[in-house]
Scaffold this active site. Structure first.
Site, PDB file in Angstrom:
ATOM      1  N   SER A 152       0.844  -1.196   0.000  1.00 25.26           N
ATOM      2  CA  SER A 152       0.000   0.000   0.000  1.00 25.26           C
ATOM      3  C   SER A 152       0.873   1.236   0.000  1.00 25.26           C
ATOM      4  O   SER A 152       1.974   1.240   0.572  1.00 25.26           O
ATOM      5  CB  SER A 152      -0.909   0.021   1.233  1.00 25.26           C
ATOM      6  OG  SER A 152      -1.621   1.249   1.313  1.00 25.26           O
TER       7      SER A 152
ATOM      8  N   TYR B 233      -2.259  -0.346  10.224  1.00 27.75           N
ATOM      9  CA  TYR B 233      -2.348  -0.763   8.828  1.00 27.75           C
ATOM     10  C   TYR B 233      -1.100  -0.329   8.057  1.00 27.75           C
ATOM     11  O   TYR B 233      -0.502  -1.126   7.320  1.00 27.75           O
ATOM     12  CB  TYR B 233      -3.595  -0.168   8.186  1.00 27.75           C
ATOM     13  CG  TYR B 233      -3.741  -0.508   6.722  1.00 27.75           C
ATOM     14  CD1 TYR B 233      -4.147  -1.783   6.329  1.00 27.75           C
ATOM     15  CD2 TYR B 233      -3.466   0.435   5.734  1.00 27.75           C
ATOM     16  CE1 TYR B 233      -4.278  -2.115   4.981  1.00 27.75           C
ATOM     17  CE2 TYR B 233      -3.590   0.120   4.393  1.00 27.75           C
ATOM     18  CZ  TYR B 233      -3.995  -1.152   4.018  1.00 27.75           C
ATOM     19  OH  TYR B 233      -4.105  -1.476   2.682  1.00 27.75           O
TER      20      TYR B 233
END
Length: 263
Positions: A143, A156
């Site tokens: 990501s 995250y």
């Protein structure tokens, strides 16, 4: 256009979202696909679609990446069914958008087990098999959050930053063997990911203009297979922002905490 006829591709997180679209995209190129995720019913439907596209094999295997034994079992089944593995795409993962001080320990542990440790183990087991063949490709959907962390995404972002670092080392280890490691760092994607990450829908509404189309993005990723691509960062605006962050980190911190803090 890359041709995958006769190749075996394992995709985790293949029951929905980007993982599902990646499965359909490689099937359309003629690949045999092994689909892994927790939801067997969804996986079976995706496998049926893949079979129609590829006229090749499509196998749905229930697997929870938080469980080491299930990952081992997944690879045992791949060995029995195909005997070899050409490409692995790590697309499994989830996020919860909440302040770091509010996230409970169980959620933190689960996120790291699935997003990080599970992916590392899949990559390791794939690399062991590919090294014997002297060829292969491992793709990890990390990501852009692993490069640019913003408020409410601490755990995250950490889980994805660890994958980027892992891939950077793994790439160097496997290159002499003939195995490529490609790390894909997307920004927000318009998928069901946000139904878990942000049930309010506020964040996706805020970044909708920037969100990637999963069908189109899957096609971009598949087009890079076999080309020894090191990294893929999208959308381009966020890729440029990452470069700016490295040059002026203090300004980057301010922007990430204010202008780009849309959660």
């Amino acid at each position: 256009m890359v041709a995958l006829t006769g190749q075996t591709v394992l995709i985790t997180g293949a029951s929905s979202g980007l993982g599902e679209q990646l499965a359909l995209a490689v099937a359309a190129k003629g690949a045999n696909v092994v689909l892994a995720a927790r939801r067997q019913d969804r996986l079976t439907k995706v496998a049926d679609q893949c079979r129609l596209l590829s006229r090749a094999q499509a196998v749905a295997i229930k697997c929870d990446l938080a469980q080491v034994s299930e990952i081992d079992r997944l690879f045992d089944q791949v060995d029995q069914l195909f005997g070899s593995l050409d490409i692995v795409i790590n697309a499994a993962g989830f996020g919860i958008l909440t302040p770091a001080i509010d996230m409970d320990a169980a959620t933190m542990a689960k996120m790291l087990r699935v997003n990080t440790l599970g992916v590392m183990l899949v990559s390791q087991l794939a690399a062991q098999r590919m090294s014997r063949a002297g060829k292969g490709e491992i793709v990890t959907i990390a990501s852009i959050a692993g490069k640019i962390a913003t408020p409410k995404s601490a755990v995250y972002a950490a889980s994805k930053a660890a994958l980027i670092a892992y891939d950077n080392a793994l790439r160097l280890e496997l290159k002499p063997i003939g195995i490529n490691v490609m790390t894909v760092n997307p920004g927000p994607i318009n998928t069901d990911f946000f139904k878990t990450a942000d049930p309010s829908g506020h964040y996706l509404d805020s970044v909708g203009w920037l969100a990637l189309n999963p069908v189109q993005f899957a096609e971009v990723i598949v087009s890079k297979l076999g080309r020894h691509q090191r990294e893929l960062n999208r959308p381009r605006l966020m890729a440029a922002a990452n470069l700016g962050y490295q040059i002026a980190p203090k300004l980057g911190d301010w922007l990430a905490g204010t202008v780009f803090n849309l959660k």
